[in-house]
Design an enzyme around this catalytic site. Structure first.
Site, PDB file in Angstrom:
ATOM      1  N   VAL A  16       0.833  -1.207   0.000  1.00 34.70           N
ATOM      2  CA  VAL A  16       0.000   0.000   0.000  1.00 34.70           C
ATOM      3  C   VAL A  16       0.866   1.255   0.000  1.00 34.70           C
ATOM      4  O   VAL A  16       0.589   2.214  -0.728  1.00 34.70           O
ATOM      5  CB  VAL A  16      -0.961  -0.004   1.214  1.00 34.70           C
ATOM      6  CG1 VAL A  16      -1.754   1.302   1.267  1.00 34.70           C
ATOM      7  CG2 VAL A  16      -1.914  -1.195   1.155  1.00 34.70           C
ATOM      8  N   ARG A  41      14.282  -2.440   9.529  1.00 32.17           N
ATOM      9  CA  ARG A  41      14.740  -3.377   8.490  1.00 32.17           C
ATOM     10  C   ARG A  41      14.993  -2.671   7.162  1.00 32.17           C
ATOM     11  O   ARG A  41      15.779  -3.136   6.349  1.00 32.17           O
ATOM     12  CB  ARG A  41      13.655  -4.455   8.235  1.00 32.17           C
ATOM     13  CG  ARG A  41      13.373  -5.391   9.364  1.00 32.17           C
ATOM     14  CD  ARG A  41      12.249  -6.373   8.975  1.00 32.17           C
ATOM     15  NE  ARG A  41      10.917  -5.763   8.877  1.00 32.17           N
ATOM     16  CZ  ARG A  41      10.089  -5.594   9.901  1.00 32.17           C
ATOM     17  NH1 ARG A  41      10.444  -5.997  11.101  1.00 32.17           N
ATOM     18  NH2 ARG A  41       8.902  -5.037   9.733  1.00 32.17           N
ATOM     19  N   ARG A 101     -10.436   3.227  13.385  1.00 36.96           N
ATOM     20  CA  ARG A 101     -11.673   3.392  12.604  1.00 36.96           C
ATOM     21  C   ARG A 101     -12.924   3.567  13.459  1.00 36.96           C
ATOM     22  O   ARG A 101     -13.817   4.342  13.113  1.00 36.96           O
ATOM     23  CB  ARG A 101     -11.879   2.195  11.664  1.00 36.96           C
ATOM     24  CG  ARG A 101     -10.886   2.166  10.535  1.00 36.96           C
ATOM     25  CD  ARG A 101     -11.121   0.939   9.652  1.00 36.96           C
ATOM     26  NE  ARG A 101     -10.013   0.787   8.721  1.00 36.96           N
ATOM     27  CZ  ARG A 101      -9.593  -0.373   8.259  1.00 36.96           C
ATOM     28  NH1 ARG A 101     -10.188  -1.497   8.630  1.00 36.96           N
ATOM     29  NH2 ARG A 101      -8.576  -0.420   7.432  1.00 36.96           N
ATOM     30  N   CYS A 130     -10.907  -1.986   2.999  1.00 34.56           N
ATOM     31  CA  CYS A 130     -11.060  -2.027   1.535  1.00 34.56           C
ATOM     32  C   CYS A 130     -12.430  -2.525   1.082  1.00 34.56           C
ATOM     33  O   CYS A 130     -13.043  -1.937   0.176  1.00 34.56           O
ATOM     34  CB  CYS A 130      -9.967  -2.921   0.941  1.00 34.56           C
ATOM     35  SG  CYS A 130      -9.605  -4.388   1.928  1.00 34.56           S
ATOM     36  N   HIS A 243     -10.847  -6.835  -5.369  1.00 29.79           N
ATOM     37  CA  HIS A 243     -11.860  -7.494  -4.534  1.00 29.79           C
ATOM     38  C   HIS A 243     -13.205  -7.442  -5.260  1.00 29.79           C
ATOM     39  O   HIS A 243     -13.568  -6.408  -5.835  1.00 29.79           O
ATOM     40  CB  HIS A 243     -12.055  -6.741  -3.209  1.00 29.79           C
ATOM     41  CG  HIS A 243     -10.938  -6.886  -2.220  1.00 29.79           C
ATOM     42  ND1 HIS A 243      -9.799  -7.641  -2.428  1.00 29.79           N
ATOM     43  CD2 HIS A 243     -10.806  -6.365  -0.960  1.00 29.79           C
ATOM     44  CE1 HIS A 243      -9.017  -7.563  -1.350  1.00 29.79           C
ATOM     45  NE2 HIS A 243      -9.600  -6.789  -0.449  1.00 29.79           N
TER      46      HIS A 243
HETATM   47  P1  NAP Z   1       2.936  -4.941   3.596  1.00 28.14           P
HETATM   48  O1  NAP Z   1       3.164  -5.039   2.133  1.00 28.14           O
HETATM   49  O2  NAP Z   1       3.222  -6.124   4.438  1.00 28.14           O
HETATM   50  O3  NAP Z   1       3.782  -3.677   4.154  1.00 28.14           O
HETATM   51  C1  NAP Z   1       3.864  -3.391   5.509  1.00 28.14           C
HETATM   52  C2  NAP Z   1       4.538  -2.049   5.700  1.00 28.14           C
HETATM   53  O4  NAP Z   1       4.520  -1.701   7.090  1.00 28.14           O
HETATM   54  C3  NAP Z   1       6.006  -2.058   5.299  1.00 28.14           C
HETATM   55  O5  NAP Z   1       6.356  -0.786   4.800  1.00 28.14           O
HETATM   56  C4  NAP Z   1       6.703  -2.319   6.618  1.00 28.14           C
HETATM   57  O6  NAP Z   1       8.022  -1.869   6.658  1.00 28.14           O
HETATM   58  C5  NAP Z   1       5.855  -1.465   7.540  1.00 28.14           C
HETATM   59  N1  NAP Z   1       5.994  -1.872   8.938  1.00 28.14           N
HETATM   60  C6  NAP Z   1       5.660  -3.042   9.490  1.00 28.14           C
HETATM   61  N2  NAP Z   1       5.972  -3.041  10.810  1.00 28.14           N
HETATM   62  C7  NAP Z   1       6.499  -1.822  11.075  1.00 28.14           C
HETATM   63  C8  NAP Z   1       7.029  -1.201  12.241  1.00 28.14           C
HETATM   64  N3  NAP Z   1       7.054  -1.828  13.421  1.00 28.14           N
HETATM   65  N4  NAP Z   1       7.498   0.061  12.138  1.00 28.14           N
HETATM   66  C9  NAP Z   1       7.482   0.711  10.951  1.00 28.14           C
HETATM   67  N5  NAP Z   1       7.016   0.174   9.822  1.00 28.14           N
HETATM   68  C10 NAP Z   1       6.525  -1.082   9.883  1.00 28.14           C
HETATM   69  O7  NAP Z   1       1.439  -4.563   3.921  1.00 28.14           O
HETATM   70  P2  NAP Z   1       0.437  -3.602   3.126  1.00 28.14           P
HETATM   71  O8  NAP Z   1      -0.454  -4.407   2.277  1.00 28.14           O
HETATM   72  O9  NAP Z   1       1.199  -2.495   2.510  1.00 28.14           O
HETATM   73  O10 NAP Z   1      -0.478  -3.083   4.306  1.00 28.14           O
HETATM   74  C11 NAP Z   1       0.001  -2.214   5.305  1.00 28.14           C
HETATM   75  C12 NAP Z   1      -1.100  -1.963   6.307  1.00 28.14           C
HETATM   76  O11 NAP Z   1      -2.132  -1.238   5.666  1.00 28.14           O
HETATM   77  C13 NAP Z   1      -1.802  -3.209   6.825  1.00 28.14           C
HETATM   78  O12 NAP Z   1      -1.193  -3.746   7.929  1.00 28.14           O
HETATM   79  C14 NAP Z   1      -3.183  -2.707   7.143  1.00 28.14           C
HETATM   80  O13 NAP Z   1      -3.185  -2.137   8.442  1.00 28.14           O
HETATM   81  C15 NAP Z   1      -3.378  -1.613   6.155  1.00 28.14           C
HETATM   82  N6  NAP Z   1      -4.235  -2.016   5.024  1.00 28.14           N
HETATM   83  C16 NAP Z   1      -5.472  -1.523   4.966  1.00 28.14           C
HETATM   84  C17 NAP Z   1      -6.287  -1.834   3.924  1.00 28.14           C
HETATM   85  C18 NAP Z   1      -7.662  -1.353   3.900  1.00 28.14           C
HETATM   86  O14 NAP Z   1      -8.542  -2.147   3.910  1.00 28.14           O
HETATM   87  N7  NAP Z   1      -7.896  -0.075   3.808  1.00 28.14           N
HETATM   88  C19 NAP Z   1      -5.844  -2.658   2.908  1.00 28.14           C
HETATM   89  C20 NAP Z   1      -4.563  -3.154   2.960  1.00 28.14           C
HETATM   90  C21 NAP Z   1      -3.759  -2.809   4.036  1.00 28.14           C
HETATM   91  P3  NAP Z   1       9.256  -2.880   6.346  1.00 28.14           P
HETATM   92  O15 NAP Z   1       9.299  -3.014   4.860  1.00 28.14           O
HETATM   93  O16 NAP Z   1      10.418  -2.138   6.894  1.00 28.14           O
HETATM   94  O17 NAP Z   1       8.965  -4.148   7.047  1.00 28.14           O
HETATM   95  N1  12T Z   2      -6.766  -8.423   7.214  1.00 30.14           N
HETATM   96  O1  12T Z   2      -7.222  -2.702   6.983  1.00 30.14           O
HETATM   97  O2  12T Z   2      -6.017  -9.340   4.862  1.00 30.14           O
HETATM   98  O3  12T Z   2      -8.549  -3.813   8.254  1.00 30.14           O
HETATM   99  O4  12T Z   2      -7.059  -8.390   3.210  1.00 30.14           O
HETATM  100  C1  12T Z   2      -7.366  -4.913   5.261  1.00 30.14           C
HETATM  101  C2  12T Z   2      -7.114  -6.052   4.527  1.00 30.14           C
HETATM  102  C3  12T Z   2      -7.207  -6.121   7.275  1.00 30.14           C
HETATM  103  C4  12T Z   2      -7.736  -3.758   7.337  1.00 30.14           C
HETATM  104  C5  12T Z   2      -6.643  -8.404   4.368  1.00 30.14           C
HETATM  105  C6  12T Z   2      -6.959  -7.271   6.553  1.00 30.14           C
HETATM  106  C7  12T Z   2      -7.420  -4.956   6.609  1.00 30.14           C
HETATM  107  C8  12T Z   2      -6.909  -7.207   5.182  1.00 30.14           C
END
Ligand code: NAP
Ligand code: 12T
Length: 348
Positions: A16, A41, A101, A130, A243
């Site tokens: 994201v 990291r 939220r 989402c 989705h």
């Molecule tokens: P992802 O590809 O696994 O990326 C996770 C990101 O968070 C990476 O940049 C990671 O950094 C960083 N991170 C993890 N732990 C951290 C920490 N302790 N301190 C600082 N940075 C940290 O996941 P993603 O799909 O991008 O999703 C990220 C988050 O967005 C999810 O966990 C969720 O809360 C939210 N999300 C919301 C929706 C929605 O429905 N609106 C959809 C998808 C995701 P590193 O690369 O350094 O590990």
């Molecule tokens: N577990 O932001 O796994 O509440 O697709 C979004 C997506 C949580 C969230 C997933 C999740 C969220 C997922």
């Protein structure tokens, strides 16, 4: 020229976060400086931005001095811990995790539906789940026309919703199966390749998953109508991006399929693709890489009065996450709401 802001992206290396950077760039967000933050990291990692590169720094409590707007997408725990410190530094947070939220202090916003809720923000604005976002973009204009009584939704959710690890897991499992090797199962509780998992996020005491209850609770908060009844089944499918949702909607008043199509053709952020004779309807491959929410298969539910069925598809990483978050930031800029009324509001 209008104002320009210092913007931070927390979780910039994630699925994201990278899309957030791309969205800020293509929409020409008024950012004079962009700061990329992630975990320790990723210190020193380069991320492409506006033809140059951003060097990732570690997210800490002190990352937000001089930052006007922070887009958070680094998991719920990270948002819970660091967003209050960002606000303390005078930075407005738009948070993409589930952490804030349902907090009464935080507006939960889909700009096409309830941008007005931003007016009362106290420093943290939440971006909905989402699956909720794409559904309310379609439900909102229909609710205004005929008052929704009840929604029954089943989702077909792509693996990219879980992040980069899950995209790699589906990819690896497909290769392993084609090579007659045992597929490795790490991210999900079961194999996702050539399978469907009726579990997204954890199970709660009522036997629903947290993802299902997010759809129920967030929809009512965004649509500001507690009378809307909603029940959800959320399913992970082996799709990379996009989705899909089967949505059954019962209204107070009669609404024909044609009425619904006309209303949705006029609705902001919606594209109607609905021509069964030509086999035209939205699919994940239609929505992937696009900004709109697509709707089709609009038809009368012949089993009870005042009820329609429809099929709603969107790119979960764009409208479901990065795009909606950036659109919230754009609305804050437009409405002159980039300010923190009380920097201590979230410190307790
Ligand atoms: P992802 O590809 O696994 O990326 C996770 C990101 O968070 C990476 O940049 C990671 O950094 C960083 N991170 C993890 N732990 C951290 C920490 N302790 N301190 C600082 N940075 C940290 O996941 P993603 O799909 O991008 O999703 C990220 C988050 O967005 C999810 O966990 C969720 O809360 C939210 N999300 C919301 C929706 C929605 O429905 N609106 C959809 C998808 C995701 P590193 O690369 O350094 O590990
Ligand atoms: N577990 O932001 O796994 O509440 O697709 C979004 C997506 C949580 C969230 C997933 C999740 C969220 C997922």
């Amino acid at each position: 020229m209008s104002a320009s802001y210092t913007v931070a992206v927390a979780g910039a290396t994630g699925a994201v976060g990278r899309e957030m950077l791309a969205t800020l760039e293509v929409r020409d967000f008024p950012a004079s400086k962009v700061v990329a933050l992630a975990s320790a990291r990723s210190i020193g990692t380069s991320l492409p931005f506006r033809g140059g590169e951003l060097t990732v720094r570690e997210l800490t409590e002190d990352s937000f001095h001089g930052v006007d707007i922070a887009l958070f997408s680094a998991g719920g725990g990270t948002s819970e811990r660091f967003a209050p410190h960002a606000v303390r530094s005078g930075c407005v947070v738009v948070d993409n995790s589930s952490a804030w939220r349902m907090d009464d202090r935080c507006p939960l916003v889909v700009p096409e539906v309830n941008a007005h809720a931003l007016g009362k923000h106290k420093g943290i604005i939440a971006n909905p789940n989402c699956s909720t976002i794409q559904m309310v973009v379609v439900l909102s204009p229909l609710h205004k026309a005929a008052s929704i009584r009840r929604v029954v939704v089943s989702t077909y959710q792509a693996v990219s919703g879980t992040g980069q690890k899950a995209v790699a897991e589906l990819d690896n499992q497909v290769r392993q199966i084609f090579n007659m090797a045992e597929p490795e199962v790490k991210v999900y509780p079961h194999r996702i390749a050539f399978n469907c998992l009726p579990q997204i996020d954890v199970f709660l005491e009522n036997d629903y998953t947290k993802e299902e209850m997010k759809m129920v609770l967030e929809t009512v908060k965004i649509m500001e109508d507690e009378k809307i009844k909603i029940t959800a089944t959320t399913v992970r499918v082996p799709v990379f991006y996009g989705h899909s949702e089967s949505v059954n909607v019962e209204f107070e008043r009669r609404l024909s399929a044609n009425d619904a199509r006309s209303l949705l053709r006029e609705a902001k952020g919606v594209v109607v693709l609905d021509n069964p004779a030509e086999k035209i309807y939205p699919m994940p491959i239609t929505a992937a890489g696009e900004d709109a929410v697509f709707v089709g298969r609009i038809r009368v539910d012949e089993s009870q009065p005042n009820t329609l069925n429809m099929w709603v598809v969107a790119d979960n990483v764009r409208k479901g996450a990065a795009l909606n978050t950036v659109q919230i930031a754009e609305a804050l800029v437009r409405e002159n709401l980039v300010r923190v009324p009380d920097p201590t509001a979230f410190l307790n």
